[in-house]
Design a protein around this motif. Structure first.
Motif, PDB file in Angstrom:
ATOM      1  N   LEU A  29       0.819  -1.208   0.000  1.00  0.00           N
ATOM      2  CA  LEU A  29       0.000   0.000   0.000  1.00  0.00           C
ATOM      3  C   LEU A  29       0.855   1.262   0.000  1.00  0.00           C
ATOM      4  O   LEU A  29       0.505   2.252  -0.644  1.00  0.00           O
ATOM      5  N   ALA A  30       2.003   1.244   0.684  1.00  0.00           N
ATOM      6  CA  ALA A  30       2.897   2.401   0.683  1.00  0.00           C
ATOM      7  C   ALA A  30       3.415   2.677  -0.734  1.00  0.00           C
ATOM      8  O   ALA A  30       3.460   3.834  -1.172  1.00  0.00           O
ATOM      9  N   CYS A  31       3.774   1.626  -1.448  1.00  0.00           N
ATOM     10  CA  CYS A  31       4.237   1.789  -2.838  1.00  0.00           C
ATOM     11  C   CYS A  31       3.127   2.342  -3.718  1.00  0.00           C
ATOM     12  O   CYS A  31       3.358   3.220  -4.554  1.00  0.00           O
ATOM     13  N   VAL A  32       1.929   1.848  -3.516  1.00  0.00           N
ATOM     14  CA  VAL A  32       0.787   2.317  -4.305  1.00  0.00           C
ATOM     15  C   VAL A  32       0.512   3.789  -4.007  1.00  0.00           C
ATOM     16  O   VAL A  32       0.260   4.578  -4.922  1.00  0.00           O
ATOM     17  N   LEU A  33       0.567   4.186  -2.746  1.00  0.00           N
ATOM     18  CA  LEU A  33       0.316   5.583  -2.385  1.00  0.00           C
ATOM     19  C   LEU A  33       1.333   6.516  -3.029  1.00  0.00           C
ATOM     20  O   LEU A  33       1.004   7.646  -3.390  1.00  0.00           O
ATOM     21  N   GLU A  34       2.560   6.064  -3.195  1.00  0.00           N
ATOM     22  CA  GLU A  34       3.587   6.896  -3.829  1.00  0.00           C
ATOM     23  C   GLU A  34       3.276   7.183  -5.293  1.00  0.00           C
ATOM     24  O   GLU A  34       3.784   8.153  -5.858  1.00  0.00           O
ATOM     25  N   GLU A  35       2.442   6.369  -5.904  1.00  0.00           N
ATOM     26  CA  GLU A  35       2.087   6.572  -7.310  1.00  0.00           C
ATOM     27  C   GLU A  35       1.099   7.715  -7.504  1.00  0.00           C
ATOM     28  O   GLU A  35       0.881   8.160  -8.620  1.00  0.00           O
ATOM     29  N   ASP A  36       0.464   8.173  -6.402  1.00  0.00           N
ATOM     30  CA  ASP A  36      -0.463   9.301  -6.454  1.00  0.00           C
ATOM     31  C   ASP A  36      -1.598   9.063  -7.460  1.00  0.00           C
ATOM     32  O   ASP A  36      -1.959   9.947  -8.231  1.00  0.00           O
ATOM     33  N   THR A  82     -15.700   5.306   3.198  1.00  0.00           N
ATOM     34  CA  THR A  82     -15.593   3.875   2.894  1.00  0.00           C
ATOM     35  C   THR A  82     -14.133   3.444   2.830  1.00  0.00           C
ATOM     36  O   THR A  82     -13.752   2.408   3.370  1.00  0.00           O
ATOM     37  N   VAL A  83     -13.307   4.259   2.186  1.00  0.00           N
ATOM     38  CA  VAL A  83     -11.882   3.954   2.088  1.00  0.00           C
ATOM     39  C   VAL A  83     -11.275   3.856   3.491  1.00  0.00           C
ATOM     40  O   VAL A  83     -10.533   2.916   3.798  1.00  0.00           O
ATOM     41  N   MET A  84     -11.612   4.798   4.348  1.00  0.00           N
ATOM     42  CA  MET A  84     -11.073   4.795   5.708  1.00  0.00           C
ATOM     43  C   MET A  84     -11.562   3.579   6.499  1.00  0.00           C
ATOM     44  O   MET A  84     -10.790   2.973   7.248  1.00  0.00           O
ATOM     45  N   ARG A  85     -12.819   3.193   6.331  1.00  0.00           N
ATOM     46  CA  ARG A  85     -13.345   2.020   7.030  1.00  0.00           C
ATOM     47  C   ARG A  85     -12.618   0.762   6.577  1.00  0.00           C
ATOM     48  O   ARG A  85     -12.273  -0.110   7.387  1.00  0.00           O
ATOM     49  N   VAL A  86     -12.364   0.656   5.278  1.00  0.00           N
ATOM     50  CA  VAL A  86     -11.657  -0.511   4.737  1.00  0.00           C
ATOM     51  C   VAL A  86     -10.231  -0.532   5.268  1.00  0.00           C
ATOM     52  O   VAL A  86      -9.742  -1.573   5.718  1.00  0.00           O
ATOM     53  N   ALA A  89     -10.203  -1.646   8.799  1.00  0.00           N
ATOM     54  CA  ALA A  89     -10.465  -3.085   8.872  1.00  0.00           C
ATOM     55  C   ALA A  89      -9.240  -3.896   8.458  1.00  0.00           C
ATOM     56  O   ALA A  89      -9.031  -5.006   8.952  1.00  0.00           O
ATOM     57  N   LEU A  90      -8.433  -3.336   7.572  1.00  0.00           N
ATOM     58  CA  LEU A  90      -7.212  -4.011   7.128  1.00  0.00           C
ATOM     59  C   LEU A  90      -6.063  -3.807   8.099  1.00  0.00           C
ATOM     60  O   LEU A  90      -5.002  -4.414   7.957  1.00  0.00           O
ATOM     61  N   GLY A  91      -6.249  -2.907   9.061  1.00  0.00           N
ATOM     62  CA  GLY A  91      -5.199  -2.660  10.046  1.00  0.00           C
ATOM     63  C   GLY A  91      -4.100  -1.747   9.551  1.00  0.00           C
ATOM     64  O   GLY A  91      -2.963  -1.830  10.006  1.00  0.00           O
ATOM     65  N   VAL A  92      -4.428  -0.861   8.602  1.00  0.00           N
ATOM     66  CA  VAL A  92      -3.448   0.084   8.081  1.00  0.00           C
ATOM     67  C   VAL A  92      -4.019   1.493   8.167  1.00  0.00           C
ATOM     68  O   VAL A  92      -5.225   1.680   8.300  1.00  0.00           O
ATOM     69  N   GLN A  93      -3.133   2.474   8.097  1.00  0.00           N
ATOM     70  CA  GLN A  93      -3.575   3.858   8.117  1.00  0.00           C
ATOM     71  C   GLN A  93      -2.766   4.675   7.133  1.00  0.00           C
ATOM     72  O   GLN A  93      -1.648   4.312   6.775  1.00  0.00           O
ATOM     73  N   ILE A  94      -3.337   5.780   6.717  1.00  0.00           N
ATOM     74  CA  ILE A  94      -2.635   6.728   5.860  1.00  0.00           C
ATOM     75  C   ILE A  94      -1.856   7.656   6.776  1.00  0.00           C
ATOM     76  O   ILE A  94      -2.357   8.102   7.799  1.00  0.00           O
ATOM     77  N   THR A  95      -0.619   7.936   6.421  1.00  0.00           N
ATOM     78  CA  THR A  95       0.164   8.894   7.184  1.00  0.00           C
ATOM     79  C   THR A  95       0.573  10.035   6.267  1.00  0.00           C
ATOM     80  O   THR A  95       0.694   9.858   5.055  1.00  0.00           O
ATOM     81  N   ALA A  96       0.783  11.197   6.859  1.00  0.00           N
ATOM     82  CA  ALA A  96       1.170  12.378   6.086  1.00  0.00           C
ATOM     83  C   ALA A  96       2.650  12.663   6.300  1.00  0.00           C
ATOM     84  O   ALA A  96       3.183  12.466   7.392  1.00  0.00           O
ATOM     85  N   LYS A  97       3.288  13.100   5.239  1.00  0.00           N
ATOM     86  CA  LYS A  97       4.676  13.536   5.331  1.00  0.00           C
ATOM     87  C   LYS A  97       4.865  14.670   4.338  1.00  0.00           C
ATOM     88  O   LYS A  97       4.119  14.760   3.356  1.00  0.00           O
ATOM     89  N   PRO A  98       5.833  15.531   4.569  1.00  0.00           N
ATOM     90  CA  PRO A  98       6.054  16.642   3.640  1.00  0.00           C
ATOM     91  C   PRO A  98       6.427  16.119   2.255  1.00  0.00           C
ATOM     92  O   PRO A  98       7.145  15.123   2.135  1.00  0.00           O
ATOM     93  N   VAL A  99       5.929  16.801   1.258  1.00  0.00           N
ATOM     94  CA  VAL A  99       6.267  16.454  -0.116  1.00  0.00           C
ATOM     95  C   VAL A  99       7.603  17.108  -0.444  1.00  0.00           C
ATOM     96  O   VAL A  99       7.817  18.285  -0.143  1.00  0.00           O
ATOM     97  N   GLN A 100       8.501  16.336  -1.011  1.00  0.00           N
ATOM     98  CA  GLN A 100       9.791  16.877  -1.420  1.00  0.00           C
ATOM     99  C   GLN A 100       9.572  17.711  -2.667  1.00  0.00           C
ATOM    100  O   GLN A 100       9.207  17.188  -3.701  1.00  0.00           O
ATOM    101  N   SER A 101       9.749  19.010  -2.546  1.00  0.00           N
ATOM    102  CA  SER A 101       9.550  19.866  -3.705  1.00  0.00           C
ATOM    103  C   SER A 101      10.897  20.129  -4.370  1.00  0.00           C
ATOM    104  O   SER A 101      11.941  20.095  -3.743  1.00  0.00           O
ATOM    105  N   ILE A 102      10.818  20.419  -5.633  1.00  0.00           N
ATOM    106  CA  ILE A 102      12.034  20.756  -6.390  1.00  0.00           C
ATOM    107  C   ILE A 102      12.228  22.252  -6.256  1.00  0.00           C
ATOM    108  O   ILE A 102      11.366  23.046  -6.656  1.00  0.00           O
ATOM    109  N   GLN A 103      13.328  22.638  -5.658  1.00  0.00           N
ATOM    110  CA  GLN A 103      13.606  24.078  -5.487  1.00  0.00           C
ATOM    111  C   GLN A 103      14.233  24.635  -6.751  1.00  0.00           C
ATOM    112  O   GLN A 103      15.017  23.955  -7.426  1.00  0.00           O
TER     113      GLN A 103
END
Length: 110
Positions: A29-36, A82-86, A89-103
């Motif tokens: 899921l972490a890899c999938v989230l990185e795909e945005d 619904t996404v949050m409930r799923v 139920a799967l025992g995972v959560q979304i976490t936030a982190k700063p986006v690396q921006s291109i300066q």
């Protein structure tokens, strides 16, 4: 001379066979989230739910199994609730982190 293999002759790949434990699921899921890509995330949640057992996930979310299948199928647009409930139920959560921006080159010269 090597024999050519046709794509149609290859066995189907099923990611659920590799989602054997919490660590594998979290990494997937972490890899999938990185795909945005929201559609990819919904598909991945469906993969994980199938790996864990759709009936069990339906019970934990309070959703009907059929509704869960519909909500996590290709092209579906489930509500965020619904996404949050799923995910819960799967025992995972979304976490936030700063986006690396291109300066810009001169951005630090201020």
């Amino acid at each position: 001379m090597s024999k050519m293999i046709r794509v149609s002759e290859l066995p189907d790949f099923d990611v659920t066979e590799y989602l054997e434990d919490d660590q594998a699921i979290a990494e997937y899921l972490a890899c999938v989230l990185e795909e945005d890509d929201p559609d990819l995330l919904i598909a991945a949640l469906g993969d994980v739910a199938r790996a864990r057992g759709m009936t069990e996930i339906a019970r934990k979310t309070g959703l009907a199994r059929e509704a869960l299948y519909r909500g996590l199928r290709d092209g579906a647009s489930p509500r965020f609730d619904t996404v949050m409930r799923v995910m819960r139920a799967l025992g995972v959560q979304i976490t936030a982190k700063p986006v690396q921006s291109i300066q810009e080159p001169n951005a630090s010269a201020h």
